[in-house]
Design a protein around this motif. Structure first.
Motif, PDB file in Angstrom:
ATOM      1  N   ASP A  95      -7.749 -11.778  46.584  1.00  0.00           N
ATOM      2  CA  ASP A  95      -7.314 -12.479  45.319  1.00  0.00           C
ATOM      3  C   ASP A  95      -7.018 -11.615  44.226  1.00  0.00           C
ATOM      4  N   GLU A  96      -6.778 -10.293  44.400  1.00  0.00           N
ATOM      5  CA  GLU A  96      -6.428  -9.375  43.475  1.00  0.00           C
ATOM      6  C   GLU A  96      -5.388  -8.344  43.914  1.00  0.00           C
ATOM      7  N   VAL A  97      -4.146  -8.489  43.382  1.00  0.00           N
ATOM      8  CA  VAL A  97      -3.251  -7.675  43.749  1.00  0.00           C
ATOM      9  C   VAL A  97      -2.430  -6.684  42.663  1.00  0.00           C
ATOM     10  N   TYR A  98      -2.464  -5.514  42.564  1.00  0.00           N
ATOM     11  CA  TYR A  98      -1.959  -4.493  41.433  1.00  0.00           C
ATOM     12  C   TYR A  98      -0.622  -3.665  42.291  1.00  0.00           C
ATOM     13  N   VAL A  99       0.563  -3.767  41.566  1.00  0.00           N
ATOM     14  CA  VAL A  99       1.684  -3.268  41.896  1.00  0.00           C
ATOM     15  C   VAL A  99       1.934  -2.172  41.247  1.00  0.00           C
ATOM     16  N   ILE A 100       2.290  -0.958  41.666  1.00  0.00           N
ATOM     17  CA  ILE A 100       2.635   0.120  40.997  1.00  0.00           C
ATOM     18  C   ILE A 100       4.225   0.282  41.115  1.00  0.00           C
ATOM     19  N   ILE A 101       4.629   0.247  39.411  1.00  0.00           N
ATOM     20  CA  ILE A 101       6.164   0.589  39.406  1.00  0.00           C
ATOM     21  C   ILE A 101       6.069   1.646  38.358  1.00  0.00           C
ATOM     22  N   GLY A 102       7.356   2.285  38.380  1.00  0.00           N
ATOM     23  CA  GLY A 102       7.590   3.297  37.337  1.00  0.00           C
ATOM     24  C   GLY A 102       8.364   2.510  35.952  1.00  0.00           C
ATOM     25  N   THR A 103       8.322   3.615  35.104  1.00  0.00           N
ATOM     26  CA  THR A 103       8.918   3.005  33.698  1.00  0.00           C
ATOM     27  C   THR A 103      10.241   2.629  33.928  1.00  0.00           C
ATOM     28  N   ASP A 104      11.053   3.073  34.792  1.00  0.00           N
ATOM     29  CA  ASP A 104      12.468   2.744  35.007  1.00  0.00           C
ATOM     30  C   ASP A 104      12.441   1.169  35.509  1.00  0.00           C
ATOM     31  N   GLN A 105      11.574   0.948  36.472  1.00  0.00           N
ATOM     32  CA  GLN A 105      11.467  -0.360  37.102  1.00  0.00           C
ATOM     33  C   GLN A 105      10.958  -1.582  35.767  1.00  0.00           C
ATOM     34  N   TYR A 106      10.101  -0.981  35.205  1.00  0.00           N
ATOM     35  CA  TYR A 106       9.357  -1.856  34.240  1.00  0.00           C
ATOM     36  C   TYR A 106      10.759  -2.207  33.117  1.00  0.00           C
ATOM     37  N   HIS A 107      11.391  -1.519  32.816  1.00  0.00           N
ATOM     38  CA  HIS A 107      12.677  -1.754  31.847  1.00  0.00           C
ATOM     39  C   HIS A 107      13.508  -2.849  32.495  1.00  0.00           C
ATOM     40  N   SER A 138       1.114  -5.480  26.621  1.00  0.00           N
ATOM     41  CA  SER A 138      -0.198  -5.789  26.899  1.00  0.00           C
ATOM     42  C   SER A 138      -0.565  -6.351  28.219  1.00  0.00           C
ATOM     43  N   ASP A 139       0.282  -7.064  28.844  1.00  0.00           N
ATOM     44  CA  ASP A 139      -0.014  -7.469  30.109  1.00  0.00           C
ATOM     45  C   ASP A 139       0.196  -6.635  31.377  1.00  0.00           C
ATOM     46  N   VAL A 140       0.573  -5.346  31.070  1.00  0.00           N
ATOM     47  CA  VAL A 140       0.506  -4.365  32.298  1.00  0.00           C
ATOM     48  C   VAL A 140      -0.351  -3.187  31.879  1.00  0.00           C
ATOM     49  N   ILE A 141      -0.591  -2.403  32.989  1.00  0.00           N
ATOM     50  CA  ILE A 141      -1.485  -1.266  32.710  1.00  0.00           C
ATOM     51  C   ILE A 141      -0.533  -0.136  32.607  1.00  0.00           C
ATOM     52  N   ASN A 142      -0.682   0.631  31.482  1.00  0.00           N
ATOM     53  CA  ASN A 142       0.101   1.689  31.187  1.00  0.00           C
ATOM     54  C   ASN A 142      -0.568   2.822  31.725  1.00  0.00           C
ATOM     55  N   PHE A 143      -0.088   3.558  32.941  1.00  0.00           N
ATOM     56  CA  PHE A 143      -0.579   4.683  33.620  1.00  0.00           C
ATOM     57  C   PHE A 143      -0.002   5.880  33.565  1.00  0.00           C
ATOM     58  N   HIS A 144      -0.608   7.065  33.011  1.00  0.00           N
ATOM     59  CA  HIS A 144      -0.193   8.048  32.564  1.00  0.00           C
ATOM     60  C   HIS A 144      -0.528   9.212  33.515  1.00  0.00           C
ATOM     61  N   ILE A 145       0.359  10.027  34.147  1.00  0.00           N
ATOM     62  CA  ILE A 145       0.268  10.999  34.834  1.00  0.00           C
ATOM     63  C   ILE A 145       1.000  12.181  34.509  1.00  0.00           C
ATOM     64  N   PRO A 146       0.772  13.641  34.552  1.00  0.00           N
ATOM     65  CA  PRO A 146       1.556  14.506  34.290  1.00  0.00           C
ATOM     66  C   PRO A 146       2.954  14.481  34.744  1.00  0.00           C
ATOM     67  N   ARG A 147       3.876  14.471  33.825  1.00  0.00           N
ATOM     68  CA  ARG A 147       5.411  14.178  34.227  1.00  0.00           C
ATOM     69  C   ARG A 147       5.907  15.318  35.520  1.00  0.00           C
ATOM     70  N   ILE A 148       6.326  14.733  36.310  1.00  0.00           N
ATOM     71  CA  ILE A 148       6.742  15.461  37.451  1.00  0.00           C
ATOM     72  C   ILE A 148       8.123  14.888  37.758  1.00  0.00           C
ATOM     73  N   ASP A 149       9.151  15.704  37.298  1.00  0.00           N
ATOM     74  CA  ASP A 149      10.522  15.156  37.509  1.00  0.00           C
ATOM     75  C   ASP A 149      11.050  15.388  39.175  1.00  0.00           C
ATOM     76  N   VAL A 150      10.639  14.710  39.990  1.00  0.00           N
ATOM     77  CA  VAL A 150      11.204  14.780  41.325  1.00  0.00           C
ATOM     78  C   VAL A 150      11.896  13.871  41.838  1.00  0.00           C
ATOM     79  N   SER A 151      13.092  13.744  42.301  1.00  0.00           N
ATOM     80  CA  SER A 151      14.074  12.750  42.724  1.00  0.00           C
ATOM     81  C   SER A 151      14.423  12.704  44.173  1.00  0.00           C
ATOM     82  N   SER A 152      14.223  11.680  44.589  1.00  0.00           N
ATOM     83  CA  SER A 152      14.527  11.690  46.082  1.00  0.00           C
ATOM     84  C   SER A 152      16.147  11.968  46.362  1.00  0.00           C
TER      85      SER A 152
END
Length: 192
Positions: A95-107, A138-152
């Motif tokens: 009954d509850e789903v959280y979806v992880i996205i990056g800031t790039d996707q959020y925009h 305010s309807d999203v959860i802003n989740f902070h991690i140490p910035r790691i710029d690794v790209s596929s």
């Protein structure tokens, strides 16, 4: 609660694994699902690695992380991957789903398929990607991690050129990628 972490995962790299670990530790979900996309409608490039290779990298990552499961749901459906359809499917299991996205996707959320309905169905966990901190609604959860710029993309280029990716990929994933020669220059150019 289900946490969904979708993406191309081409390859699954240490940045993905850190995000997964931090979100898992913060929420202790009943299920943490890694789901590779068949094809994101908002991306023009298809994966270089095959679906089977991307799944194998995810299985190796889950083994290293010590939690999570891998779902081929979107790959099995074929065609464009819409988060709306996937979340609707997952809501039939929980009954509850959280979806992880990056800031790039959020925009880009306004461009997502059936976004207004999707916002009603799930909570977005927006992880700072390419920025130090998020400033989301305010309807999203802003989740902070140490910035790691690794790209596929950078990892694929380095592998194609025979350069090191030590610490960019989990050692088991790197061994698999090198053994299968997934991102060698000839194969990368053939599939791009």
């Amino acid at each position: 609660m289900i946490v969904l972490y979708g993406g191309t995962f081409d390859p699954l790299h240490i940045g993905h694994m850190i995000v997964a670990n931090e979100v898992y530790e913060a929420y202790s979900p009943d299920r943490f699902i890694f789901m590779p996309a068949a094809h994101s409608p908002l991306k023009t490039r298809h994966a270089v690695a095959t679906d089977e290779e991307r799944l194998q990298m995810l299985y190796l990552g889950v083994k290293t992380l010590g939690f999570g499961e891998v779902s081929a749901y979107e790959l099995d459906k074929k065609g464009d991957s819409y988060t709306y359809d996937t979340v609707k499917h997952l809501l039939s299991q929980d009954d509850e789903v959280y979806v992880i996205i990056g800031t790039d996707q959020y925009h880009q959320l306004d461009n997502w398929y059936r976004i207004d309905e999707l916002r009603e169905m799930c909570r977005f966990v927006v992880v700072n990607r390419e920025v130090e901190y998020n400033q989301g609604d305010s309807d999203v959860i802003n989740f902070h991690i140490p910035r790691i710029d690794v790209s596929s993309t950078t990892i694929r280029m380095r592998l194609a050129e025979g350069q090191t990716v030590k610490f960019w990929l989990d050692s088991d994933i790197e061994a698999f990628v090198r053994k299968e020669r997934i991102y060698e220059k000839e194969k990368s150019e053939q599939n791009s």
